[in-house]
Write a protein that holds these residues in place. Structure first.
Motif: not given
Length: 288
Positions: A76-96, A249-256
């Protein structure tokens, strides 16, 4: 077979980031997390009844309950942090940064789970660390999406730390329990945690303001998250955490790839080299 489940987890996790980003352009990230968790929770319990593991609830030990709850809180803590980061920053910065949790996970697996760290694993960790550093380069924010200071960076780091704790606690928590049931219980913890955050922050009114389009993306991200989780914890139950986590973690390829086509976010040459390091390091970890 666990390798296939790990690959499935990577694919669905990569798609989730894109769908979630589409759903939180105007919607509060905490509220969006709480809503999508409902979808994941329903999806996970559906799988429990499909495989018929609900009868095992009474057989779960107190120790397993403890680690499942702790894993759920970390998730839960990871999700809340992650989606807040996605909202504020670029995906290509947050995901790595989020994916760099693999480094801490491997170290914790060696220390706490006594999983051996091979030479290939050590080389992979160094490569992933170098790649992550290259991909989080500072550059001007995308047009129309200002990044509020460095708050996105703090949220992304928090997401990575809690994600690594989730993997370790989850590995211990699903010992002796059917993976779908373990996932469903953990999701229930996340659901309660997310809605408590919405209530304590006084954001219940934001639910009515969500547009149908963004609500659709949020729900779809919940479905793909559920699919990713089910694949991930099935793989984690049968395979070593030090290998399952890197594959995921190879999901980063799909995301990028999707971020390029959907949000037109392009990698600089430096970031592209960093992505190469991350992928190479992940693949090195899979060597015998």
């Amino acid at each position: 077979m666990w390798v296939l489940f790990a690959c499935g987890s990577a694919f669905f996790a990569g798609v989730t980031s894109i769908l979630a980003k589409c759903g939180i352009r105007k919607t509060d990230s905490t509220t969006a997390t709480a809503i999508r968790t409902i979808i994941v929770w329903a999806f996970s319990w559906l799988m429990v009844f499909l495989v018929g593991s609900q009868s095992q609830i009474s057989q779960i030990s107190g120790r397993t309950w403890l680690f499942l709850v702790l894993s759920g809180l970390a998730t839960g803590a990871s999700w809340l942090c992650y989606f807040r980061a996605l909202q504020l920053g670029d995906i290509n910065k947050v995901v790595p940064i989020d994916k760099s949790s693999v480094i801490l996970t491997i170290l914790l697996a060696c220390i706490l789970l006594r999983e051996p760290l091979r030479l290939s694993g050590a080389v992979g960790v160094v490569s992933i660390a170098a790649g992550t550093y290259l991909m989080i380069e500072r550059r001007s924010p995308s047009v129309g999406r200002p990044q509020k200071g460095e708050h996105w960076l703090l949220c992304a780091v928090g997401s990575a730390v809690f994600a690594s704790l989730t993997s370790i606690l989850g590995k211990v928590g699903i010992s002796g329990i059917e993976s779908n049931l373990g996932t469903a219980i953990r999701t229930g913890v996340v659901l309660i945690m997310a809605w408590l955050m919405v209530l304590t922050e006084g954001k219940t009114h934001t639910v009515k303001k969500i547009s149908p389009q963004e609500l659709g993306f949020i729900c779809l991200s919940g479905v793909t998250t559920g699919a990713s989780w089910l694949c991930y914890y099935r793989a984690l139950q049968n395979g070593p955490a030090s290998i399952v986590v890197p594959i995921d973690k190879l999901s980063i390829l799909v995301t990028v790839a999707f971020s390029y086509f959907v949000f037109h976010e392009k990698l600089s040459k430096k970031a592209a080299v960093g992505l190469g390091f991350i992928v190479s390091g992940t693949l090195i970890m899979l060597l015998p």
